[in-house]
Design an enzyme around this catalytic site. Sequence first.
Site, PDB file in Angstrom:
ATOM      1  N   ARG A  38       0.844  -1.207   0.000  1.00 49.96           N
ATOM      2  CA  ARG A  38       0.000   0.000   0.000  1.00 49.96           C
ATOM      3  C   ARG A  38       0.881   1.260   0.000  1.00 49.96           C
ATOM      4  NH1 ARG A  38      -2.241  -3.830  -0.058  1.00 49.96           N
ATOM      5  NH2 ARG A  38      -2.254  -3.176  -2.189  1.00 49.96           N
TER       6      ARG A  38
ATOM      7  N   ASN B  37      -9.014   7.919   5.291  1.00 50.69           N
ATOM      8  CA  ASN B  37      -8.033   7.334   4.376  1.00 50.69           C
ATOM      9  C   ASN B  37      -6.627   7.422   4.966  1.00 50.69           C
ATOM     10  OD1 ASN B  37     -10.200   7.051   2.749  1.00 50.69           O
ATOM     11  ND2 ASN B  37      -9.693   8.750   1.385  1.00 50.69           N
ATOM     12  N   VAL B  38      -5.825   6.420   4.626  1.00 52.01           N
ATOM     13  CA  VAL B  38      -4.444   6.412   5.124  1.00 52.01           C
ATOM     14  C   VAL B  38      -3.465   6.845   4.030  1.00 52.01           C
ATOM     15  CG1 VAL B  38      -4.949   4.738   6.930  1.00 52.01           C
ATOM     16  CG2 VAL B  38      -4.227   3.919   4.674  1.00 52.01           C
TER      17      VAL B  38
ATOM     18  N   HIS C  76      -7.717   7.409  10.944  1.00 52.17           N
ATOM     19  CA  HIS C  76      -7.315   5.994  10.906  1.00 52.17           C
ATOM     20  C   HIS C  76      -5.817   5.822  10.645  1.00 52.17           C
ATOM     21  CE1 HIS C  76     -11.719   4.656   9.942  1.00 52.17           C
ATOM     22  NE2 HIS C  76     -11.542   5.004  11.186  1.00 52.17           N
TER      23      HIS C  76
HETATM   24  N1  APR Z   1     -16.921   8.834  -5.864  1.00 53.72           N
HETATM   25  C1  APR Z   1     -17.644   8.847  -4.732  1.00 53.72           C
HETATM   26  N2  APR Z   1     -17.874   7.752  -3.983  1.00 53.72           N
HETATM   27  C2  APR Z   1     -17.336   6.595  -4.400  1.00 53.72           C
HETATM   28  C3  APR Z   1     -16.564   6.499  -5.577  1.00 53.72           C
HETATM   29  C4  APR Z   1     -16.359   7.693  -6.331  1.00 53.72           C
HETATM   30  N3  APR Z   1     -15.646   7.708  -7.456  1.00 53.72           N
HETATM   31  N4  APR Z   1     -16.173   5.200  -5.736  1.00 53.72           N
HETATM   32  C5  APR Z   1     -16.662   4.529  -4.684  1.00 53.72           C
HETATM   33  N5  APR Z   1     -17.369   5.349  -3.872  1.00 53.72           N
HETATM   34  C6  APR Z   1     -18.032   5.040  -2.615  1.00 53.72           C
HETATM   35  C7  APR Z   1     -18.658   3.664  -2.525  1.00 53.72           C
HETATM   36  O1  APR Z   1     -19.991   3.687  -3.043  1.00 53.72           O
HETATM   37  C8  APR Z   1     -18.646   3.407  -1.011  1.00 53.72           C
HETATM   38  O2  APR Z   1     -19.810   3.920  -0.388  1.00 53.72           O
HETATM   39  O3  APR Z   1     -17.024   5.045  -1.614  1.00 53.72           O
HETATM   40  C9  APR Z   1     -17.433   4.237  -0.533  1.00 53.72           C
HETATM   41  C10 APR Z   1     -16.256   3.407  -0.101  1.00 53.72           C
HETATM   42  O4  APR Z   1     -16.639   2.655   1.008  1.00 53.72           O
HETATM   43  P1  APR Z   1     -15.624   1.739   1.816  1.00 53.72           P
HETATM   44  O5  APR Z   1     -14.864   0.905   0.850  1.00 53.72           O
HETATM   45  O6  APR Z   1     -16.395   1.054   2.875  1.00 53.72           O
HETATM   46  O7  APR Z   1     -14.589   2.792   2.437  1.00 53.72           O
HETATM   47  P2  APR Z   1     -14.712   3.679   3.751  1.00 53.72           P
HETATM   48  O8  APR Z   1     -16.110   4.085   4.009  1.00 53.72           O
HETATM   49  O9  APR Z   1     -13.686   4.741   3.627  1.00 53.72           O
HETATM   50  O10 APR Z   1     -14.242   2.641   4.861  1.00 53.72           O
HETATM   51  C11 APR Z   1     -14.133   3.070   6.180  1.00 53.72           C
HETATM   52  O11 APR Z   1     -13.200   0.974   6.877  1.00 53.72           O
HETATM   53  O12 APR Z   1     -11.781  -0.805   6.399  1.00 53.72           O
HETATM   54  C12 APR Z   1     -11.948   0.340   7.123  1.00 53.72           C
HETATM   55  O13 APR Z   1     -10.307   1.677   8.098  1.00 53.72           O
HETATM   56  C13 APR Z   1     -10.878   1.354   6.865  1.00 53.72           C
HETATM   57  O14 APR Z   1     -11.036   3.753   6.695  1.00 53.72           O
HETATM   58  C14 APR Z   1     -11.649   2.539   6.294  1.00 53.72           C
HETATM   59  C15 APR Z   1     -13.020   2.359   6.906  1.00 53.72           C
END
Ligand code: APR
Length: 236
Positions: free
Chosen positions: A61, A96-97, A113
């Site tokens: 990463r 985000n990291v 995080h």
């Molecule tokens: N624009 C806007 N939203 C988007 C896009 C985009 N181009 N692509 C994807 N998404 C949305 C998806 O629909 C989803 O709702 O981004 C979101 C990503 O969700 P996750 O993968 O669950 O990420 P996140 O919410 O940041 O996760 C939270 O979980 O695993 C842990 O510590 C980790 O910080 C992370 C936390």
Amino acid sequence: MNTHLFKNIVILTGAGISAESGIRTFRDQDGLWENHRIEDVATPEAFHRDPELVQRFYNARRSQLKDPNVQPNAAHLALAELEHAWEGDFLLVTQNVDNLHRRAGSQNLLHMHGRLDQIRCLSCEEVIVWTEDLAVNESCPQCGIKAALRPDIVWFGEMPHHMDEIYFALEKADYFISIGTSGNVYPAAGFVQLAWKARKIEINVKDTEISRAFQEHLIGPASIEVPKLVRQILGE
Ligand code: APR
């Protein structure tokens, strides 16, 4: 004079804002993160059980951040521009990291995080900027103890960073904007409830677990929707 520019703003970002920069999100591919189950690579237990695997996973990463194709996108840049123009309090909280917000020019930024470009010593607690691969047996540059360095990442079951500062800002926020997060992981998923007096806006490519808590929904990719919203707020 645009008096709204003196109001307080809190922005929360998640993996979706970096998706268009080439960094994969966590929950968009069958519950696997880069082919690993989250509990195999992102918990203290996983690190204890198999430090080699966990270090290798985060090394990959971290090195991805040096890929010339991985650059801040229009959404990261628009948030930096908003911060620059804003007269009131402005806080950007990211789950985000990666380092894309900082590379875009954001300054008042909290990584709740943790950060890929930092490591932490389990022995002396020193936090160290680290942009290279980290070997399991590496010695701490501060205390010299071997094999005590870990990624400065908040894993499942650990306490997110900067919570007092974040709660304080949410309490007085006039705008709360959540971008690209699925609303699956607390405490971040509960921030919208704490921003009790804010105008609450969600940006995502689809509805989320917590969409109902927002007054406004902008459905679309962050690289399009964030610059549009920033132009609208600055032009109000
Ligand atoms: N624009 C806007 N939203 C988007 C896009 C985009 N181009 N692509 C994807 N998404 C949305 C998806 O629909 C989803 O709702 O981004 C979101 C990503 O969700 P996750 O993968 O669950 O990420 P996140 O919410 O940041 O996760 C939270 O979980 O695993 C842990 O510590 C980790 O910080 C992370 C936390």
